[in-house]
Design a protein around this motif. Structure first.
Motif, PDB file in Angstrom:
ATOM      1  N   ILE A  17       0.821  -1.208   0.000  1.00 47.16           N
ATOM      2  CA  ILE A  17       0.000   0.000   0.000  1.00 47.16           C
ATOM      3  C   ILE A  17       0.857   1.261   0.000  1.00 47.16           C
ATOM      4  CG2 ILE A  17      -0.333   0.338   2.484  1.00 47.16           C
ATOM      5  CD1 ILE A  17      -3.079   0.473  -0.216  1.00 47.16           C
ATOM      6  N   LEU A  18       2.019   1.234   0.664  1.00 45.01           N
ATOM      7  CA  LEU A  18       2.864   2.427   0.703  1.00 45.01           C
ATOM      8  C   LEU A  18       3.505   2.713  -0.650  1.00 45.01           C
ATOM      9  CD1 LEU A  18       4.438   1.990   4.237  1.00 45.01           C
ATOM     10  CD2 LEU A  18       2.966   3.875   3.497  1.00 45.01           C
ATOM     11  N   GLU A  19       3.797   1.686  -1.412  1.00 46.05           N
ATOM     12  CA  GLU A  19       4.323   1.929  -2.761  1.00 46.05           C
ATOM     13  C   GLU A  19       3.305   2.707  -3.590  1.00 46.05           C
ATOM     14  OE1 GLU A  19       6.149  -0.536  -6.565  1.00 46.05           O
ATOM     15  OE2 GLU A  19       6.639  -1.074  -4.502  1.00 46.05           O
ATOM     16  N   TYR A  20       2.029   2.364  -3.437  1.00 45.87           N
ATOM     17  CA  TYR A  20       1.005   3.080  -4.196  1.00 45.87           C
ATOM     18  C   TYR A  20       0.655   4.422  -3.554  1.00 45.87           C
ATOM     19  CZ  TYR A  20       0.599  -0.755  -7.398  1.00 45.87           C
ATOM     20  OH  TYR A  20       0.877  -1.684  -8.368  1.00 45.87           O
ATOM     21  N   ALA A  21       0.865   4.558  -2.250  1.00 48.12           N
ATOM     22  CA  ALA A  21       0.674   5.864  -1.617  1.00 48.12           C
ATOM     23  C   ALA A  21       1.706   6.858  -2.133  1.00 48.12           C
ATOM     24  CB  ALA A  21       0.765   5.730  -0.099  1.00 48.12           C
ATOM     25  N   ALA A  71       2.930  11.381  -5.898  1.00 48.20           N
ATOM     26  CA  ALA A  71       3.684  11.861  -7.059  1.00 48.20           C
ATOM     27  C   ALA A  71       2.755  12.309  -8.185  1.00 48.20           C
ATOM     28  CB  ALA A  71       4.630  10.772  -7.550  1.00 48.20           C
ATOM     29  N   LEU A  72       1.638  11.596  -8.337  1.00 49.07           N
ATOM     30  CA  LEU A  72       0.692  11.903  -9.416  1.00 49.07           C
ATOM     31  C   LEU A  72      -0.437  12.825  -8.947  1.00 49.07           C
ATOM     32  CD1 LEU A  72       0.381   8.384 -11.109  1.00 49.07           C
ATOM     33  CD2 LEU A  72       1.843  10.297 -11.775  1.00 49.07           C
ATOM     34  N   TYR A  87       1.603  10.713   1.710  1.00 49.50           N
ATOM     35  CA  TYR A  87       0.489  11.091   0.828  1.00 49.50           C
ATOM     36  C   TYR A  87      -0.380  12.117   1.535  1.00 49.50           C
ATOM     37  CZ  TYR A  87      -3.947  10.762  -1.690  1.00 49.50           C
ATOM     38  OH  TYR A  87      -5.110  11.065  -2.380  1.00 49.50           O
ATOM     39  N   SER A  88      -0.662  13.219   0.859  1.00 54.87           N
ATOM     40  CA  SER A  88      -1.387  14.332   1.482  1.00 54.87           C
ATOM     41  C   SER A  88      -2.814  14.498   0.975  1.00 54.87           C
ATOM     42  CB  SER A  88      -0.623  15.636   1.253  1.00 54.87           C
ATOM     43  OG  SER A  88      -0.458  15.900  -0.143  1.00 54.87           O
TER      44      SER A  88
END
Length: 336
Positions: free
Chosen positions: A136-140, A145-146, A179-180
């Protein structure tokens, strides 16, 4: 003078709208991962159904319910299930002003239900936690970034959450360091009342497969009646946590008894019933979409090759090329 009065009135209405916190409804589709990249021909149908959001769904894989290791971003996975595909999907959808919910999910061998994931030893629980955190953190990090609008931190993981609540509290804190954006979790329809961390998220996410009718071809009226036991409870959870409700998944198969057990994916249910899908879908929109405590939702599910899927002989969840698609298009256009 009349012009000035109208202009002043318009400004007042804008101020009142802002003060009331009214926001655009999330009118979303669950955009299914595929083997290949997508292009304009795949994203235009999303625009044409009046959607303003898409859930992009990478996958991690677990061999069985007792296996603690999650495999993800492997070369044997489909392109859309991996990090590179997720980024390409998001960038392509955004060309048409479609906002994104990134919704990483787990698939268990033989299609076992993720809500039953439960380890039999402390060592395996720790392995699962470490593995899930990496996933999940890899996608966070990618979501940050996106500049993804919403990140869904998990889908239908009731036993995992029930047995390891402290881990989930810590995980959410860790996600917030990288992630914000807005956060939600996709609780199963019979799970959301006991999910312990809604106060730490921005939306109360529900995969909304609530039973609403036992009829072979449920009428809209019957389904509206069927929602009456569920709606006050859903609203009360929203009020308790002061968070809007988001249907992270909603939808019905085009089969007989579509409203009886909407979560069931059974090959024995073969009889096509387009009217059942239309009526259950209409009732859901009529019940929720005008409520100010309801944020919107993501229809399950939407395939990229629009012209090749669904249709009037299809008995699965997708509304594509069925009468239910027109229903969704109508409500997505009229209720903002």
């Amino acid at each position: 003078m009349q012009y000035l009065k109208c202009k002043v009135l318009g400004v007042i209405l804008l101020i009142l709208t802002a003060c009331n916190g009214q926001v655009e409804k999330i009118n979303g589709v669950s955009f299914v991962s595929s083997r290949e990249s997508i292009n304009k021909s795949h994203t235009l149908p999303v625009v044409q159904v009046n959607a303003n959001y898409a859930a992009v769904m990478p996958f991690g894989f677990i061999r069985d319910l007792s296996t603690p290791e999650i495999r993800f971003n492997g070369e044997r996975q489909w392109y859309g299930e991996r990090k590179a595909g997720v980024e390409q999907y998001i960038n392509e959808l955004r060309k048409h002003s479609i906002k994104i919910m990134l919704k990483p999910q787990i698939w268990i061998g033989r299609g076992e239900f993720t809500g039953y994931i439960k380890m039999q030893s402390e060592a395996n629980w720790k392995t699962l936690e470490n593995s899930y955190s990496k996933f999940i953190l890899e996608y966070a990090v990618l979501a940050q970034a996106l500049k993804v609008d919403i990140l869904c931190i998990g889908t239908e993981l009731q036993q995992f959450i029930e047995h390891r609540p402290q881990y989930w509290e810590q995980l959410i804190n860790e996600i917030k360091t990288v992630y914000s954006g807005k956060l939600t979790y996709a609780a199963n329809w019979d799970e959301y009342k006991t999910t312990p961390f809604w106060d730490k998220l921005d939306f109360i996410g529900i995969d909304a497969y609530f039973p609403v009718s036992d009829m072979q071809t449920p009428t809209v009226a019957a389904c509206l009646e069927g929602w009456k036991p569920h709606k006050p409870i859903i609203k009360s959870i929203s009020e308790k946590h002061n968070k809007p409700i988001l249907f992270t998944e909603f939808g019905y198969r085009s089969v007989d008894f579509a409203g009886k057990k909407p979560w069931v994916f059974s090959r024995s249910m073969t009889e096509v019933n387009l009217e059942a899908q239309v009526n259950t879908t209409k009732a859901l929109f009529e019940t929720f979409w005008k409520e100010d405590w309801f944020a919107g939702g993501f229809v399950w599910k939407w395939f990229h090759k629009h012209n090749e899927v669904g249709g009037e002989n299809n008995n699965q969840f997708t509304p594509q090329n069925k009468p239910a698609e027109a229903v969704i298009k109508h409500y997505y256009n009229t209720i903002k």
